[in-house]
Each structure stands twice: as structure tokens, then as C-alpha cells.
Design an enzyme around this catalytic site. Structure first.
Site, PDB file in Angstrom:
ATOM      1  N   GLU A 274      -5.416  -8.197  -1.266  1.00  0.00           N
ATOM      2  CA  GLU A 274      -6.062  -8.056   0.056  1.00  0.00           C
ATOM      3  C   GLU A 274      -7.522  -7.722  -0.142  1.00  0.00           C
ATOM      4  OE1 GLU A 274      -4.535  -5.491   3.130  1.00  0.00           O
ATOM      5  OE2 GLU A 274      -2.468  -5.935   2.556  1.00  0.00           O
TER       6      GLU A 274
ATOM      7  N   GLU B 148       0.836  -1.213   0.000  1.00  0.00           N
ATOM      8  CA  GLU B 148       0.000   0.000   0.000  1.00  0.00           C
ATOM      9  C   GLU B 148       0.869   1.261   0.000  1.00  0.00           C
ATOM     10  OE1 GLU B 148      -2.646  -0.562   3.378  1.00  0.00           O
ATOM     11  OE2 GLU B 148      -4.084  -1.603   2.131  1.00  0.00           O
TER      12      GLU B 148
HETATM   13  C1  BGP Z   1      -4.243  -2.979   5.048  1.00  0.00           C
HETATM   14  C2  BGP Z   1      -2.899  -3.538   5.424  1.00  0.00           C
HETATM   15  C3  BGP Z   1      -2.927  -4.851   6.126  1.00  0.00           C
HETATM   16  C4  BGP Z   1      -4.176  -5.160   6.898  1.00  0.00           C
HETATM   17  C5  BGP Z   1      -5.448  -4.611   6.317  1.00  0.00           C
HETATM   18  C6  BGP Z   1      -6.623  -4.634   7.237  1.00  0.00           C
HETATM   19  O1  BGP Z   1      -4.166  -1.592   5.144  1.00  0.00           O
HETATM   20  O2  BGP Z   1      -2.099  -3.706   4.286  1.00  0.00           O
HETATM   21  O3  BGP Z   1      -1.725  -5.016   6.801  1.00  0.00           O
HETATM   22  O4  BGP Z   1      -4.057  -5.254   8.219  1.00  0.00           O
HETATM   23  O5  BGP Z   1      -5.319  -3.303   5.846  1.00  0.00           O
HETATM   24  O6  BGP Z   1      -6.544  -3.587   8.158  1.00  0.00           O
HETATM   25  P1  BGP Z   1      -6.740  -3.785   9.696  1.00  0.00           P
HETATM   26  O7  BGP Z   1      -5.797  -4.848  10.086  1.00  0.00           O
HETATM   27  O8  BGP Z   1      -6.426  -2.487  10.306  1.00  0.00           O
HETATM   28  O9  BGP Z   1      -8.149  -4.173   9.855  1.00  0.00           O
END
Ligand code: BGP
Length: 473
Positions: free
Chosen positions: A367, A175
């Protein structure tokens, strides 16, 4: 959806995704140095601490460092074709600027990738996922300092050389555009967010972009056949109303993110950034050779997708929707997750089309998933499980839209669901927010046996993969 259509192409890379700092634990074992995450017990919502503190759930994570064999076996049982994880930079170079790599760290990933390959699972490796070595952050101010390019190159050369026969798919920075909002977590920038100037922020971004292109260049030289992609936090912006001012606002907000992929795919800065730099009095210090390096463009574009957002010029509309590191104006047509992230499966089809129209490069959704509170229950056979129908619905609905995008003509390489096993969340660093097909017995207060249990979604996803998406409804 009709089940007789072969929408997902043959060889579609189905799988799941995690990041080292959110699951490995073992934060100080076998020579690992500290990373920025080891002193951020509350993620982005709280202050960083002087050193690691017991309340930081990431220090143990889900103990993946010691239990990866058991976990990979479960992923294999679901039929994963690929497994996305990251290499913790500070396991390989504990301070980031060390002369020699840490052999034990290198050995760990050798073993992990071997374990994946044993089941025919392609490792998909993020080189830097929110885990900059802390020393680089404290001593150099992270990516603000141009020296990071050299340290990163050294790190890339080391891991490319070591894993060139094991890893074909690589992502440079997780990201990468999130640095706009979270300079410490994303760019290892130690200067307070409030004090960081736009000049320094965009210079740091330039360094990351050069480093990313450098990784593509040397990756291609060292690993013929390797596929190297960028990774973008994907949030499409809709105009809140048909007011043309809102449309222009949405375009502007989209460009804040598209800029990163534009450079990665086109190899040059987009024209609209000249205007932005001029308006904000930013002068990017380009060193000789930088524009040549940027021409090493990516093989594919990967991105995360959790939500869309709305843009508005109406000052009475507040950016009330919380979300994946970016807050937007809430969309009245959408529902939200328990954490306030707006759920928009159609936005995924829209984004896939947007990227493909713009880039004509293969796309990889690396993701996507639903963070929710799960309740562990005992079923009638006496097995512990979670009836996570809400997660199944979320994933099903998003995958149906992926299928529609494929019908639209978009080239999609694969899909790795986020947090395929429960792990510590990134933004709030808690355990209660679960994404997995596999439940891990750990709680926000750090208690729990760390035992793994299959949720209902485990068998659901297994069937999706087995049928190459035909079981979706
Ligand atoms: C993205 C990241 C991840 C992940 C995901 C979910 O921004 O790349 O590492 O964690 O979001 O976010 P969160 O874990 O805060 O729910």
C-alpha cells in the site's frame, strides 16, 4: 534518476491494491453476513450504528462485486502483474463461527481470481482486512476471545483448500499493528476503546499473532509453493531533535510497531516486550503449544507506507499531524496531503532499509498512494478524465526511493499502489478522498453513476510498468 540502470528486478510484482469492504458493496447479497464495517458509516471518526444505515458508502462501495470484470480489464490494460484484494470473511462464513461455508461467497472469489489469472495477474490476497464478521465482534468481543483462533483457522483451511491452485501470495492480517489504535476496526473488538484494558488488548494481539502463524503453518502444509507474509502498518519514527531523550522515544515508538513484525519473522516475542509487559502489568496467557506455533515464520514482510512521524519528549509538542491511523508530532521539513498526512518519499527508502537490515526477508510494499480531491474534466477529445499530476508526482517520488533502496541492496518483491481504483476510504469512510488511477463517479452523498474513467495517472503507471520503472524521473 538515470534511465539505463535495471533497478527493479525482473519479475517485480507491479500492481494495485484494494480491500473487499471498501469496494465490493453487495453487503448483504448471496448469503454474506454483516461485517464490522457494515455498521461503521464514518470509519474510525464516528460511532458505530445499530445496523447498516443508508449513509454507509461501503454498503455499495464501487459495486466491484458486480463490475469486477470491467475493473480487472482496466488493471490488465495498465499491465498489472498482481492485484491485491481481500476476501470478506463474512461472505465465506456469514457469522464467522458457522459450521459450513457459504458456497456463493466462495464462488465469487473463484470467479474473481479466474478473471485475474486470465490476464496473467497474480492475486495477492489479504485474509483479514478490517472486515471481521460482526457476529464475532458482538458475541465474542473479537480477538480478545481465544476462540477466534479456531474460527480463523477454519476460515483459512476453507479458502486455502478452495484457492490453492489459484492464489500463491497471501497476507494474514492487514496492518496487524493498527489494533493498538483502532481495536474495533482492526481487531473486531466490540468493547469501547476507552474501556479496553491493556491486558485485554495485548492478549487479543497474542491471539492474532498465534492465528497468523497458524495460517502460515497450515498454508505451507496445504499449498506447497505458497508465499505467506505478514502485513504491517509502516510508519518510521524520527526523533524530532537530536536530544538523546527524543532518540530513545523514537526507538520506543518504533518498537510498538516492530514488535509485530519481530514475532512474525523471528518466531518469538522480542526481549523488549518483557519490559513493556512488566511495566504495564500485562501477563500474556500463553497456552501450551503457542510458542511452537509462533515458530512458523513468514516468507516475506509486507507493509503499507503513507507517511513518517516524529517522536518527542517535549510536552509542549503536540501530536498534531493526523495520519494513517496513528498521529505523530509534525515534521517541519515535510508537506502534508489535503488530509494532513505528511508526505515523505525518503521515509520509504529508510523504512525499506530498516526492515531489511532487521529481517533479511523479501519486502513487499502493498500500500502506498495519495488520497486527494480529484476534479473530473472533459479533455479536448471529449473524454472525461482527471489531470492528477499531484498523484503522479507522489507516486513517482516514492518509487524513485524504492529504486534507491534496491540500489542499497534491499530485496523488494513488488509494489501495489493503494486504491488503484477509487474506493471508500477506511479512516473516514468517504468517497471524496480518492487514490485511484481510475475515477469512479460516486460522491460523498452517495449519488453518482458508478461509471469508470481513466485519470492521467492511468497511462503514467502503465508506462512505469511497461518500462519496469525506467520511465521514473
Ligand atoms: C490503510 C488501510 C487501507 C486504506 C489506507 C488509506 O490504513 O489498510 O484500507 O484505506 O490505509 O487510508 P484511508 O482510506 O483512510 O485514506
Amino acid at each position: 534518476m538515470q534511465s539505463d540502470l535495471e533497478r527493479f528486478p525482473k519479475g517485480f510484482l507491479w500492481g494495485g491494491a484494494v480491500a473487499a469492504n471498501q469496494c465490493e458493496g453487495a453487503y448483504n447479497e448471496d448469503g454474506k453476513g454483516l461485517s464490522t464495517q457494515d455498521i461503521a458509516p464514518r470509519g474510525i471518526v464516528g460511532a458505530i450504528t445499530k445496523g447498516p444505515t443508508k449513509d454507509n458508502l461501503k454498503l455499495i462501495g464501487i459495486d466491484f462485486y458486480h463490475r469486477y470484470k470491467e475493473d480487472i480489464k482496466l488493471f490488465a490494460e495498465m499491465g498489472f502483474k498482481t492485484f491485491r484484494t481481500s476476501i470478506a470473511w463474512s461472505r465465506i462464513f456469514p457469522n464467522g463461527d458457522d459450521a459450513k461455508p457459504n458456497e456463493k461467497g466462495l464462488q465469487f472469489y473463484d470467479d474473481l481470481f479466474d478473471e485475474c489469472l486470465k490476464y496473467g495477474m497474480e492475486p495477492l490476497v489479504t485474509i483479514s482486512h478490517y472486515e471481521t464478521p460482526l457476529a464475532l465482534s458482538k458475541n465474542y468481543d473479537g480477538w480478545v476471545n481465544r476462540k477466534l483462533i479456531g474460527f480463523f483457522e477454519n476460515y483459512c483451511r476453507t479458502i486455502f483448500d478452495r484457492y490453492k491452485h489459484k492464489v500463491k501470495y497471501w497476507l494474514t492480517f492487514n496492518e496487524i499493528n493498527s489494533v493498538l489504535h483502532q481495536p474495533y476496526m482492526s481487531g473486531g473488538i466490540f468493547t469501547d476503546k476507552e474501556k479496553l484494558t491493556k491486558q485485554d488488548l495485548y492478549q487479543a494481539i497474542h491471539h492474532e499473532l498465534v492465528a497468523s502463524s497458524m495460517a502460515v503453518k497450515i498454508g505451507h502444509e496445504m499449498m506447497p509453493g505458497a508465499k505467506i507474509g505478514c502485513m504491517i502498518l509502516g510508519v518510521p519514527n524520527y526523533p524530532l531533535t537530536p536530544n538523546p531523550n527524543d532518540v530513545i522515544e523514537a526507538m520506543k515508538q518504533d518498537r510498538e510497531n516492530l514488535y509485530f513484525a519481530d514475532v512474525h519473522v523471528r518466531g518469538v516475542y522480542p526481549k523488549y516486550m518483557d519490559r513493556y509487559f512488566k511495566d504495564n502489568n500485562i501477563k500474556i496467557n500463553m497456552q501450551p503449544g503457542d510458542s511452537e506455533i509462533l515458530k512458523n515464520t513468514v516468507d516475506f514482510v509486507s507493509f503499507s507506507y503513507y507517511m513518517s512521524s516524529c517522536a518527542s519528549t517535549d510536552p509542549t509538542k503536540e501530536k498534531g499531524a493526523s495520519g494513517n491511523l496513528i498521529a505523530g508530532v509534525p515534521n517541519p521539513y515535510l508537506e502534508s496531503s489535503e488530509w494532513g498526512w505528511q508526505i515523505d518519499p525518503i521515509g520509504l527508502r529508510y523504512l525499506l532499509n530498516l526492515y531489511y537490515d532487521r529481517y533479511q526477508k523479501p519486502l513487499f510494499i502493498v500500500e502506498n498512494g495519495l488520497g486527494a480531491v480529484d476534479e473530473l474534466i472533459t479533455d479536448k477529445n471529449g473524454n472525461k478524465t482527471v489531470n492528477d499530476d499531484y498523484r503522479i508526482k507522489y507516486l513517482n517520488d516514492h518509487l524513485v526511493q524504492v529504486a534507491k533502496a534496491i540500489d542499497d541492496g534491499v530485496e523488494v518483491m513488488g509494489y501495489t499502489s493503494w486504491g488503484c481504483i477509487d474506493l471508500v476510504s477506511a479512516s473516514t469512510a468517504e468517497f471524496k478522498k480518492r487514490y485511484g488511477f481510475i475515477y469512479v463517479d460516486r460522491n460523498n452523498d452517495g449519488t453518482g453513476s458508478l461509471k469508470r474513467y481513466k485519470k492521467k495517472s492511468f497511462n503514467w503507471y502503465k508506462e512505469v510498468i511497461r518500462t519496469n520503472g525506467k520511465s521514473l524521473v
